[in-house]
Design a protein around this motif. Structure first.
Motif, PDB file in Angstrom:
ATOM      1  N   CYS A  11       0.704  -1.019   0.038  1.00  0.00           N
ATOM      2  CA  CYS A  11      -0.036  -0.036  -0.012  1.00  0.00           C
ATOM      3  C   CYS A  11       0.824   1.227   0.114  1.00  0.00           C
ATOM      4  CB  CYS A  11      -0.794   0.017   1.158  1.00  0.00           C
ATOM      5  SG  CYS A  11      -0.106   0.040   2.714  1.00  0.00           S
ATOM      6  N   ASP A  12       0.310   2.575  -0.234  1.00  0.00           N
ATOM      7  CA  ASP A  12       1.084   3.781  -0.228  1.00  0.00           C
ATOM      8  C   ASP A  12       1.281   4.048   1.361  1.00  0.00           C
ATOM      9  OD1 ASP A  12      -1.138   5.131   0.586  1.00  0.00           O
ATOM     10  OD2 ASP A  12      -1.810   5.619  -1.353  1.00  0.00           O
ATOM     11  N   PRO A  13       2.261   4.969   1.430  1.00  0.00           N
ATOM     12  CA  PRO A  13       2.500   5.359   2.725  1.00  0.00           C
ATOM     13  C   PRO A  13       1.169   5.843   3.766  1.00  0.00           C
ATOM     14  CG  PRO A  13       4.348   5.761   1.564  1.00  0.00           C
ATOM     15  CD  PRO A  13       3.200   5.478   0.565  1.00  0.00           C
ATOM     16  N   ALA A  14       0.342   6.938   2.930  1.00  0.00           N
ATOM     17  CA  ALA A  14      -0.910   7.093   3.518  1.00  0.00           C
ATOM     18  C   ALA A  14      -1.620   5.966   4.041  1.00  0.00           C
ATOM     19  CB  ALA A  14      -1.475   8.054   2.681  1.00  0.00           C
ATOM     20  N   VAL A  15      -2.127   5.223   3.231  1.00  0.00           N
ATOM     21  CA  VAL A  15      -2.840   4.054   3.560  1.00  0.00           C
ATOM     22  C   VAL A  15      -2.219   3.136   4.806  1.00  0.00           C
ATOM     23  CG1 VAL A  15      -3.951   2.023   2.863  1.00  0.00           C
ATOM     24  CG2 VAL A  15      -4.168   3.889   1.631  1.00  0.00           C
ATOM     25  N   LYS A  16      -0.729   3.037   4.717  1.00  0.00           N
ATOM     26  CA  LYS A  16      -0.084   2.233   5.804  1.00  0.00           C
ATOM     27  C   LYS A  16      -0.295   3.011   7.156  1.00  0.00           C
ATOM     28  CE  LYS A  16       4.386   0.716   7.109  1.00  0.00           C
ATOM     29  NZ  LYS A  16       5.762   1.011   6.977  1.00  0.00           N
ATOM     30  N   ILE A  30       1.832  -8.338  11.873  1.00  0.00           N
ATOM     31  CA  ILE A  30       2.712  -9.152  12.322  1.00  0.00           C
ATOM     32  C   ILE A  30       4.116  -8.216  12.145  1.00  0.00           C
ATOM     33  CG2 ILE A  30       3.921 -11.367  12.156  1.00  0.00           C
ATOM     34  CD1 ILE A  30       1.376 -12.168  11.056  1.00  0.00           C
ATOM     35  N   GLU A  31       4.392  -7.833  10.962  1.00  0.00           N
ATOM     36  CA  GLU A  31       5.707  -6.876  10.667  1.00  0.00           C
ATOM     37  C   GLU A  31       5.662  -5.718   9.861  1.00  0.00           C
ATOM     38  OE1 GLU A  31      10.259  -8.175   9.727  1.00  0.00           O
ATOM     39  OE2 GLU A  31       8.688  -9.871  10.059  1.00  0.00           O
ATOM     40  N   ASP A  32       6.135  -4.671  10.039  1.00  0.00           N
ATOM     41  CA  ASP A  32       6.373  -3.583   9.502  1.00  0.00           C
ATOM     42  C   ASP A  32       7.589  -3.692   8.601  1.00  0.00           C
ATOM     43  OD1 ASP A  32       6.357  -1.164   8.117  1.00  0.00           O
ATOM     44  OD2 ASP A  32       5.882   0.043  10.037  1.00  0.00           O
ATOM     45  N   LEU A  33       7.390  -3.913   7.260  1.00  0.00           N
ATOM     46  CA  LEU A  33       8.649  -4.398   6.688  1.00  0.00           C
ATOM     47  C   LEU A  33       9.348  -2.823   6.121  1.00  0.00           C
ATOM     48  CD1 LEU A  33       7.345  -7.133   4.389  1.00  0.00           C
ATOM     49  CD2 LEU A  33       8.844  -7.388   6.449  1.00  0.00           C
ATOM     50  N   ASP A  34       8.601  -1.995   5.251  1.00  0.00           N
ATOM     51  CA  ASP A  34       9.312  -0.838   4.922  1.00  0.00           C
ATOM     52  C   ASP A  34       7.959   0.301   4.692  1.00  0.00           C
ATOM     53  OD1 ASP A  34       7.977  -1.504   2.312  1.00  0.00           O
ATOM     54  OD2 ASP A  34       9.920  -2.340   1.662  1.00  0.00           O
ATOM     55  N   ASP A  35       8.193   1.445   3.970  1.00  0.00           N
ATOM     56  CA  ASP A  35       7.130   2.233   3.685  1.00  0.00           C
ATOM     57  C   ASP A  35       5.869   1.838   2.628  1.00  0.00           C
ATOM     58  OD1 ASP A  35       8.697   4.282   4.854  1.00  0.00           O
ATOM     59  OD2 ASP A  35       9.186   5.290   3.225  1.00  0.00           O
ATOM     60  N   TRP A  36       6.151   0.513   2.041  1.00  0.00           N
ATOM     61  CA  TRP A  36       5.111   0.317   1.172  1.00  0.00           C
ATOM     62  C   TRP A  36       4.635  -1.077   1.556  1.00  0.00           C
ATOM     63  CZ3 TRP A  36       3.541   3.315  -2.605  1.00  0.00           C
ATOM     64  CH2 TRP A  36       4.193   4.797  -2.663  1.00  0.00           C
ATOM     65  N   HIS A  37       5.080  -1.986   2.626  1.00  0.00           N
ATOM     66  CA  HIS A  37       4.858  -3.274   3.055  1.00  0.00           C
ATOM     67  C   HIS A  37       4.350  -3.572   4.394  1.00  0.00           C
ATOM     68  CE1 HIS A  37       6.898  -3.206  -0.933  1.00  0.00           C
ATOM     69  NE2 HIS A  37       5.954  -4.101  -1.311  1.00  0.00           N
ATOM     70  N   LEU A  38       3.308  -4.205   4.747  1.00  0.00           N
ATOM     71  CA  LEU A  38       3.014  -4.878   6.156  1.00  0.00           C
ATOM     72  C   LEU A  38       2.860  -6.172   5.980  1.00  0.00           C
ATOM     73  CD1 LEU A  38       0.488  -2.165   7.389  1.00  0.00           C
ATOM     74  CD2 LEU A  38       2.842  -2.410   7.999  1.00  0.00           C
ATOM     75  N   VAL A  39       3.356  -6.949   6.849  1.00  0.00           N
ATOM     76  CA  VAL A  39       2.701  -8.348   7.041  1.00  0.00           C
ATOM     77  C   VAL A  39       1.749  -8.340   8.190  1.00  0.00           C
ATOM     78  CG1 VAL A  39       3.464 -10.761   7.521  1.00  0.00           C
ATOM     79  CG2 VAL A  39       4.751  -9.139   6.192  1.00  0.00           C
ATOM     80  N   ILE A  40       0.322  -9.028   7.589  1.00  0.00           N
ATOM     81  CA  ILE A  40      -0.760  -9.088   8.711  1.00  0.00           C
ATOM     82  C   ILE A  40      -1.198 -10.545   8.836  1.00  0.00           C
ATOM     83  CG2 ILE A  40      -1.321  -6.660   8.064  1.00  0.00           C
ATOM     84  CD1 ILE A  40      -3.785  -8.093   6.756  1.00  0.00           C
TER      85      ILE A  40
END
Length: 65
Positions: A11-16, A30-40
């Motif tokens: 997702c984009d940083p605003a949605v994140k 579960i984990e915040d990977l970078d500005d564009w990715h999350l693991v849920i």
């Protein structure tokens, strides 16, 4: 050891930022990977997507009067 099914969200940083705020109420990240990715958590994906749609609708301008 316990395995947890996971889903990678892009997702984009605003949605994140919205997702991170939503996570404070119900832990699903579960984990915040970078500005564009999350693991849920995979079992939370449908609920998270539905709640995110509601939040994004609140921020959408409408011409309807």
């Amino acid at each position: 050891m316990r395995a947890i099914k996971r889903v990678l969200l892009t997702c984009d940083p605003a949605v994140k930022e919205i997702l991170i705020a939503m996570n404070e109420k119900d832990n699903f990240i579960i984990e915040d990977l970078d500005d564009w990715h999350l693991v849920i958590k995979a079992d939370e994906e449908f609920r998270v997507r539905r709640e995110l749609e509601v939040e994004l609708e609140k921020n959408t301008y409408s011409m309807e009067a």
